[in-house]
Design a protein around this motif. Sequence first.
Motif, short mmCIF file in Angstrom:
data_model
loop_
_atom_site.label_atom_id
_atom_site.label_comp_id
_atom_site.label_asym_id
_atom_site.label_seq_id
_atom_site.Cartn_x
_atom_site.Cartn_y
_atom_site.Cartn_z
N GLN A 253 58.98 -20.63 45.66
CA GLN A 253 59.44 -19.33 46.16
C GLN A 253 59.21 -18.23 45.13
OE1 GLN A 253 63.47 -20.31 47.24
NE2 GLN A 253 62.89 -20.75 49.35
N LYS A 254 59.52 -18.51 43.87
CA LYS A 254 59.34 -17.53 42.79
C LYS A 254 57.88 -17.10 42.68
CE LYS A 254 59.54 -17.13 37.77
NZ LYS A 254 59.85 -17.83 36.52
N SER B 280 56.48 -20.39 51.34
CA SER B 280 56.28 -21.01 50.03
C SER B 280 56.53 -22.52 50.09
CB SER B 280 57.21 -20.36 49.00
OG SER B 280 58.55 -20.51 49.42
N PHE B 281 55.69 -23.19 50.86
CA PHE B 281 55.82 -24.63 50.98
C PHE B 281 55.51 -25.29 49.65
CE2 PHE B 281 54.30 -22.92 55.09
CZ PHE B 281 55.48 -23.10 55.79
N GLY C 213 52.73 -11.91 45.73
CA GLY C 213 52.69 -11.05 46.90
C GLY C 213 52.69 -11.78 48.24
N GLN C 214 53.15 -13.01 48.26
CA GLN C 214 53.21 -13.77 49.51
C GLN C 214 54.67 -13.86 49.98
OE1 GLN C 214 50.90 -17.45 49.25
NE2 GLN C 214 50.04 -16.64 47.35
N SER C 215 54.85 -14.26 51.20
CA SER C 215 56.20 -14.39 51.74
C SER C 215 56.90 -15.60 51.16
CB SER C 215 56.13 -14.54 53.27
OG SER C 215 57.39 -14.91 53.77
N LYS D 113 46.58 -18.62 45.21
CA LYS D 113 47.10 -17.67 44.21
C LYS D 113 48.42 -18.14 43.61
CE LYS D 113 45.18 -13.50 46.29
NZ LYS D 113 45.52 -12.20 46.90
N MET D 114 49.31 -18.63 44.47
CA MET D 114 50.62 -19.07 44.02
C MET D 114 50.50 -20.24 43.04
SD MET D 114 53.76 -20.48 46.38
CE MET D 114 53.00 -22.04 46.83
#
Length: 124
Positions: free
Chosen positions: A47-48, A60-61, A54-56, A99-100
């Motif tokens: 999630q962080k 955030s799986f 910039g994603q929801s 990206k995450m």
Amino acid sequence: MLEYALSKCNEHESYGRVNVYAVLTDKRGRILAENGNLYNKSHPAAQKYAIKTGQSEHKSFLHAEIRTLLAYRGRHKHLKLYVASVDRNGDIRCAFPCKMCYAYIKDTEQQLSIKIEIINTGGE
């Protein structure tokens, strides 16, 4: 090791449109941690980094790369992260981290003073 990640990827069920599997090894090729994507679970770290890139936070799986690095508890300085991706038809897909995950990998490198080499499957 990429072949091993691909075979585990085919066995893993992520409940999404693609299965992704990551394997972390030391410089000698010993497996230190491994995990697959989970589209039905999340983690505060996911999630962080979703928000940071910039994603929801609701999408955030728990990605294979983050799960694998969260499971790693060693002190090695040079690591290799093998990432494989296969779609529902069994076709190999490009598995470069999103990206995450890429941001999480880079921050993990800085925090632990390590170098992580990413080796991934190609594809479309």
